[in-house]
Structure formats: C-alpha cells, structure tokens
Scaffold this active site. Structure first.
Site, PDB file in Angstrom:
ATOM      1  N   ASP A   1       2.186  -4.744  -1.907  1.00  0.00           N
ATOM      2  CA  ASP A   1       1.562  -4.642  -0.508  1.00  0.00           C
ATOM      3  C   ASP A   1       1.914  -3.602   0.143  1.00  0.00           C
ATOM      4  O   ASP A   1       2.976  -2.742  -0.084  1.00  0.00           O
ATOM      5  CB  ASP A   1       1.921  -6.162   0.049  1.00  0.00           C
ATOM      6  CG  ASP A   1       1.330  -7.061  -0.388  1.00  0.00           C
ATOM      7  OD1 ASP A   1       0.756  -7.441  -1.660  1.00  0.00           O
ATOM      8  OD2 ASP A   1       1.592  -8.366   0.277  1.00  0.00           O
TER       9      ASP A   1
ATOM     10  N   HIS B   1       6.517  -4.655  -2.490  1.00  0.00           N
ATOM     11  CA  HIS B   1       6.099  -3.873  -1.426  1.00  0.00           C
ATOM     12  C   HIS B   1       6.150  -2.481  -2.013  1.00  0.00           C
ATOM     13  O   HIS B   1       7.289  -1.842  -2.148  1.00  0.00           O
ATOM     14  CB  HIS B   1       6.524  -4.019  -0.072  1.00  0.00           C
ATOM     15  CG  HIS B   1       6.466  -5.398   0.598  1.00  0.00           C
ATOM     16  ND1 HIS B   1       6.984  -6.325   0.131  1.00  0.00           N
ATOM     17  CD2 HIS B   1       5.075  -5.794   1.423  1.00  0.00           C
ATOM     18  CE1 HIS B   1       6.716  -7.558   0.887  1.00  0.00           C
ATOM     19  NE2 HIS B   1       5.522  -7.098   1.511  1.00  0.00           N
TER      20      HIS B   1
HETATM   21 NI    NI Z   1       2.152  -6.822   4.273  1.00  0.00          NI
END
Ligand code: NI
Length: 257
Positions: free
Chosen positions: A62, A208
């Site tokens: 992400d 992430h």
């Molecule tokens: Ni996010």
C-alpha cells in the site's frame, strides 16, 4: 483523445453527455469503458482473505509508488517471479506514472487506495467516489487500465460505504488477514517473521512499499513463504477472478474529448 471528463469508471456513472452506463453494456458511440462482464455477477463486497485451501497467498503493498523503495521492491519480486498487488495512492501515481507502468509490465495488479489517503468514514458518498475516481483516472492515464478492487486507508470504511462502493463502482473492498504492522517500524526481521508466521492458505498480506525496512524485509519474508510451500497470486487471481493483467478493456473510438 481520452480526457478525464469522458473516462467513465464503473457502473451507473453518468456520462458528460447524460448517458448512464451499466457494466457489460454494449458499447455506445459515446466515450465509455465497458467493464468486463464477469465483474457484474460478483457479489463480493468485503474481503479479508480468499476462500481457498490451496497454499496460495496474495502480497499487497500500500501507499506507493515510492520513487526508490518501490523499484527496489519490484526488483525483489521480479527475481522470484512473484506477482503482487499494489494499492496505490492516486497522487503518487500522478507523480510516478513510470513506476506504475513498470508494475503492470511485470505482471502486478494495481488496486485503488484513494487519491490522498483520507479517513473515508469522514467523507460523504460523493467525496468517497471522487477519491476513487481520481485515482482510477490517474492509473488509467499511466497504464490504460483501471483498478477493479479498492482498499480503504487505515481499513476504515463503514459497511454502508462498502456496499455503496460496490453498487456504484463494482469494486469489492479488500482488507487483509495478515498485518505485520510494518508502519510501526518494528524492524525488518520482525516484519519478515510476522509475515511468514501469519500466513495461511488464502491469506491476504498487508505491507507498505513506502518504508525502507519493509522492502528490506521482503527477501526473507518471500523466501520464508516459498520455503513453507506457498505460491503467490494477485488479489484478483486468489479470489478466483480473471487475471487483471489479461482483462481486455474495450475502448471505443471517442468523440471529441
Ligand atoms: Ni494506506
């Protein structure tokens, strides 16, 4: 040329010309993208893991693309021939379209993670859709295809909002079943062991690609999963949908944009 105004995303969207489009509808002469018909039948609104007993997992990353960490991650994935799904932030896509292009060229799937990463629970429907549409538009500009799933920032999205997004944009909300909490920066060893330890058949694994330590954790995390017998699929594939990279987006000839 295709302009943002006549790039129509999802179903029920009203064209600039006033025409309403439904997925799978025959193409009209107006500027529309028809969604693949297989999405129409799906009633999948919220997903945390895939219903499979096979040793499959989906890696999801992400908040990118990030100018240096994301290319480094792409190298790591490429070396292992692993396909992942990137939930990109629209404004980062607009800044780094070439990285998104590389993701797609290397077989990865692109998901929608909103334009500026707000708490969607604080926004009304119109602004929620605007966050998604702006992002899909940026992805379309970069790679001539649009995301078919979304992930809400912070995982925050009400049940009603999830249903609304499904109704309005045909997008299931993709959450996760394994969270190494890499954003708390526990160090790459911890991130890798949480991912390997948490994996189950059908797991959707959250990470992430904007943190150096997360990217640094990936060789050990991915090799650990491989050692445990896991194989990797994109989110669409692990959910039994058609391979996003092979969806054929039919673009009609556009009238004046
Ligand atoms: Ni996010």
């Amino acid at each position: 040329m295709l302009s943002r105004r006549n790039l129509i995303i999802g179903s029920g969207a009203t064209l600039a010309g006033g025409l309403v489009l439904t997925p799978g509808a025959a193409l009209s002469a107006s500027g529309t993208i028809a969604l693949p018909t297989d999405l129409e039948a799906e009633r999948m609104i919220t997903v945390t893991a895939a219903p499979t007993r096979a040793n499959l997992v989906a890696m999801t990353f992400d908040d990118g693309p990030h100018p240096t960490y994301t290319p480094a991650l792409l190298d790591i994935l490429k070396k292992r021939r692993i396909r992942a799904t990137f939930y990109v932030i629209g404004q980062n896509v607009a800044r780094y379209p070439d990285i998104v292009k590389r993701m797609v060229d290397e077989g990865h799937e692109i998901g929608n993670h909103t334009w500026r990463h707000p708490f969607l629970t604080k926004l009304g429907s119109k602004n929620v859709l605007r966050e998604l549409d702006r992002t899909s538009d940026a992805v379309y500009r970069a790679v001539q295809r649009i995301p078919v799933t979304m992930r809400p920032p912070y995982g925050a999205l009400s049940r009603k909002q999830r249903a609304m997004i499904h109704d309005e944009r045909e997008m299931p909300t993709i959450l996760w079943s394994v969270d190494p909490e890499d954003w708390r920066r526990p160090g790459s060893t911890v991130v890798a062991s949480r991912i390997v330890g948490g994996a189950r058949p059908g797991a959707i694994i959250l990470s992430h690609d904007i943190h150096g330590a997360t990217v640094k954790a990936m060789p050990a995390a991915l090799d650990g999963l491989i050692e445990k017998g896991y194989r990797f699929e994109t989110v669409s594939m692990i959910l039994g949908r058609r391979d996003w990279s092979k969806l054929r987006w039919r673009l009609p000839k556009l009238a004046q944009g």
